[in-house]
Design a protein around this motif. Sequence first.
Motif, short mmCIF file in Angstrom:
data_model
loop_
_atom_site.label_atom_id
_atom_site.label_comp_id
_atom_site.label_asym_id
_atom_site.label_seq_id
_atom_site.Cartn_x
_atom_site.Cartn_y
_atom_site.Cartn_z
N ARG A 339 39.83 39.90 39.59
CA ARG A 339 39.99 40.61 40.23
C ARG A 339 41.82 38.80 40.71
O ARG A 339 43.10 39.62 41.54
N CYS A 340 40.75 38.40 41.01
CA CYS A 340 41.36 37.10 41.93
C CYS A 340 42.18 36.78 41.00
O CYS A 340 43.19 36.17 41.71
N SER A 342 43.61 37.11 38.51
CA SER A 342 44.54 38.15 38.35
C SER A 342 46.06 38.58 39.79
O SER A 342 46.71 38.99 39.54
N GLY A 343 45.23 38.03 40.94
CA GLY A 343 45.79 38.01 42.04
C GLY A 343 46.10 39.25 42.26
O GLY A 343 47.17 40.00 43.33
N GLN A 344 44.79 40.35 42.11
CA GLN A 344 45.07 41.42 42.91
C GLN A 344 43.73 41.99 43.88
O GLN A 344 43.06 41.04 43.80
N SER A 345 44.23 42.27 44.37
CA SER A 345 43.44 43.01 45.73
C SER A 345 42.12 43.91 45.26
O SER A 345 41.78 44.35 43.91
N GLY A 346 40.82 42.99 45.92
CA GLY A 346 39.55 43.14 45.52
C GLY A 346 38.56 44.31 46.85
O GLY A 346 37.99 45.12 46.45
N PRO A 357 45.72 45.71 51.86
CA PRO A 357 44.44 44.57 50.73
C PRO A 357 45.30 43.42 50.97
O PRO A 357 45.66 43.29 51.21
N VAL A 359 43.72 40.32 48.28
CA VAL A 359 42.78 38.77 47.07
C VAL A 359 42.27 38.70 47.47
O VAL A 359 42.30 37.50 48.85
#
Length: 366
Positions: A339-340, A342-346, A357, A359
């Motif tokens: 997730r990190c 790909s710049g997505q929140s975790g 949200p 990253v």
Amino acid sequence: MARPQLLIGLMTGTSLDGIDAVLVDLSGAQPALLAAQGTALPAALRHELLTLQASSPDEIDLAWRAGNGLADCYADAVTALLRQAGIDAGDILAIGNHGQTIRHRPERGYTIQLGNHAQLAERSGIPVVGDFRSRDVAAGGQGAPLVPAFHHAIFADAHRHRVIVNIGGIANLTDLPCDGSVSGYDTGPGNVLMDLWIGRHLGERYDAGGAWAASGTVIDDLLAQLLTEPYLAQPAPKSTGRDLFHADWLNAQLASRNDNPADVMATLTAYTARTIADAIQRTAAGADDVFICGGGAHNPTLLSMLGALLPGITIASTAELGVDPDWVEAIAFAWLAQRCLSGQSGNVPAVTGAAGPRVLGAIWPA
Ligand SMILES: Nc1ncnc2c1ncn2[C@@H]1O[C@H](COP(=O)(O)OP(=O)(O)O)[C@@H](O)[C@H]1O
Ligand SMILES: [Mg+2]
């Protein structure tokens, strides 16, 4: 077929029982486990990490040296995993490395997980994603628990209201109702008090199979007293650790008592079961199934106590959902690393209490 997304997840939890290491392909809807192994921590390092759970002289030097020692162990675990899977370091996108918590104080604005990520990147030749919790804390959150987002991604079901309970040193639950929402928090102690007690009396790391607890009888008035711990009644978001549930806490509870040690073991096991069951009844009412992961999944005494407290709810291990209970958390940190990258929140703000949200994690390039 999608290109493989190979990641490694490393988890060293509150129990201080060792390193859980997994190599997974996260290109599909469900993680594919390619290799996994648990390694005990060297005794001297474990002792240092236990010492670091409380303030001591020259603790900064001790902490950073322990972080270096951990990085060496992590690097060895990574080498062993790659060998087991027959995969080259260059094919791994990243290592998601949780690190070892030595302080968890979100109320003071920090949480500390040791592990020299730079050293691990240097030794492994693989990018490392670490320090997952700090950003959530910076956003006003607890920084914990972080596994609910992963539980939601892989275990949520439109027809069954599921609850996932991770029984590590601390226990946390994730509530997954059929409407697709997710909530969760730390319920309180998992194995940490039980481990402390059997260590003190029998010199063992844990109560294998819950056998010692099964030989004792729950002491009702002690259980009632333990249940008055204020943390249990606090509303979520909340998280806890060895900062609260430590040896001094237990000593204070048992002061001026002289109970049979096996009965205390039974009571501490019942305490974990009861705090989890109470949490489920309070915040996950109507659940159909409870799935257990973490080391507590290997304690039948604990599980049968939990079952007795939750009539009408099926209790099973996450193995029933296709994920070995021993590896769920390590896989979660591989997933959070993905997730990190790909710049997505975790994080799940409703779980941690963060402002939104975020990253999670920082990247140490290979
Ligand atoms: N066979 C077993 N019987 C009883 N308890 C077990 C068994 N195996 C592991 N455990 C418990 O699980 C703990 C480790 O759980 P784990 O999920 O790794 O926690 P953490 O994430 O805190 O490291 C051990 O310390 C022990 O208390
Ligand atoms: Mg562990």
